[in-house]
Design a protein around this motif. Structure first.
Motif: not given
Length: 184
Positions: A34-54
């Motif tokens: 689970v991301p270390a923050w609470t996403p505002k614009a993204l779902s949890t799955d999108e946040a995981r994908t974003l974190a890996a891409a970043c």
């Protein structure tokens, strides 16, 4: 009672198994983390994908990577509070496309893939972005990663050379030493 001794083949097989299991378990945990923050614009799955891409776009070297300085959270906040709705939706669609391609090609979410496979998908997205005639999500993501990284304190002070006060300050210098002043 003493434990039975391992022969060299058993010890070598155990060591090879451990070398194989550790990366597989680490990638599986990354995919479900689970991301270390609470996403505002993204779902949890999108946040995981974003974190890996970043992290693949700006990886850790002798300086911290994008994930360590909070770039995914920065991008999520930018998408929620700053981006135009169409831009934010384009980024979300791009992240969904990236994850869908990972699942189609490698039968796993993007965040669970090895770095080499993630890089291959990101290179394909970059090539697609260069060939696109209309705005594409990948150049926008890369720009947000760069801005988020270099405006963070670690990015500005560890990755870049930082001089809080450039040059010596000498007040009350006689005009004879300076000569004419410059106008711009």
């Amino acid at each position: 009672m003493t434990a039975p001794m391992l022969n060299r083949r058993e010890a070598f097989a155990g060591a090879l198994a451990a070398l194989w299991v550790v990366p597989v378990v680490a990638h599986a945990q990354a995919a479900t983390a689970v991301p270390a923050w609470t996403p505002k614009a993204l779902s949890t799955d999108e946040a995981r994908t974003l974190a890996a891409a970043c992290e693949r776009i700006m990886p850790a070297t002798d300086t911290p990577g994008a994930g360590a300085v909070g770039v995914p959270r920065f991008i999520d906040r930018a998408m929620a509070d700053w981006c135009e709705p169409a831009e934010a939706e384009g980024l979300r669609a791009g992240l969904a496309s990236l994850d869908a391609q990972a699942r189609a090609q490698f039968k796993a979410p993007f965040a669970a893939l090895t770095g080499e496979r993630q890089d291959a998908l990101l290179r394909a997205a970059e090539a697609e972005g260069k060939a696109a005639r209309q705005p594409h999500w990948f150049p926008a993501l890369r720009e947000l990663v760069t801005v988020g990284y270099f405006t963070s304190e670690p990015g500005a002070t560890k990755a870049l050379r930082y001089d809080p006060v450039p040059g010596d300050y000498r007040g009350c210098v006689p005009l004879k030493e300076i000569g004419r002043a410059w106008a711009t």
